[in-house]
Enzyme design. Sequence first.
Site, short mmCIF file in Angstrom:
data_model
loop_
_atom_site.label_atom_id
_atom_site.label_comp_id
_atom_site.label_asym_id
_atom_site.label_seq_id
_atom_site.Cartn_x
_atom_site.Cartn_y
_atom_site.Cartn_z
N THR A 158 0.86 -1.18 0.00
CA THR A 158 0.00 0.00 0.00
C THR A 158 0.89 1.23 0.00
OG1 THR A 158 -1.90 -1.00 1.10
CG2 THR A 158 -1.58 1.29 1.55
N GLY A 211 -5.51 -5.75 6.16
CA GLY A 211 -6.56 -4.79 6.49
C GLY A 211 -7.67 -5.34 7.35
#
Length: 289
Positions: A158, A211
């Site tokens: 990310t 996540g």
Amino acid sequence: MTALILHGGAGARRERNYDAEVVHMRQVVEAMKARLDAGDSALDVAVAAVTLLEDSGLYVAGKGASPNLAGAYELDASLMDGATRRAGAVAALQGFRNPVVAARAVMDRTPHVMLVGEGAALFAHDQGLEPIADEAAWYTGAGQGEDNHPPGTLSHGTVGCCVLDSRGRLAAATSTAGVFGKMPGRVGDTPIPAAGTWADGHAATSCTGQGEYFIRVAAAAQVAWRVATGQTLAQATQAVIDEIGHMGGDGGLIALDAAGNIACPFNSQGMKRAWLTPEGEIGVEVFGR
Ligand code: ASP
């Protein structure tokens, strides 16, 4: 006083070489330092930094994205402006070059915080955001080298950035292709304010990692809430990463507080990151803590 910290994901693996990323992250911080020195807002700088990280093709976001199990590129992004507490996000967005720019447009030009899937793409189209003409040619797959976990677990990558500007405003932005081998429609923490991204008057945070765990501890907002109760940024961020670790999750986060303190704990092998201190010093690191 200004300060900034950015990340290129906590999926870094020791056997890989990150020379290109280290050079690139330093360039981005230098460019953002010039913008902060010129008086740009924390939000504008956070979006500009994440746009450069998306466009580089070096990280698992934007051009470096990885596909989902069906072979589609579904991208997530969000941002939050600490001064106004406004936020914008897109999830499972397909076909557009810069998800973070789409998230900014959602914040600026709709009454909503998040648009997903087809609705997000329709909106991005209506806003004239830059489409990807040929996905096969655009996506580099460069981030695939971050696929460092055993099969069945959630490898990740990310990009994100937290900024404190000269007027004392905090902002954060985060963008990702999500975890490797994700199911179609899967949404992680990145586009969810409070989970993957947060900024208020106390702290700004951008998360990276599995996540599913960051969502379940409201990771990014929890940092600010802990700072609001008197914890130092170092204590607050480490407590959140420890909680994620105890639950079995893997990753890291970057954070800034209103005094310009910087923290970047992680429990994965490494986390690509670079920062600008209030004293004007620039640092870049991948593995050292
Ligand atoms: N947190 C992201 C997600 O779960 C992935 C990452 O940070 O690498 O989608």
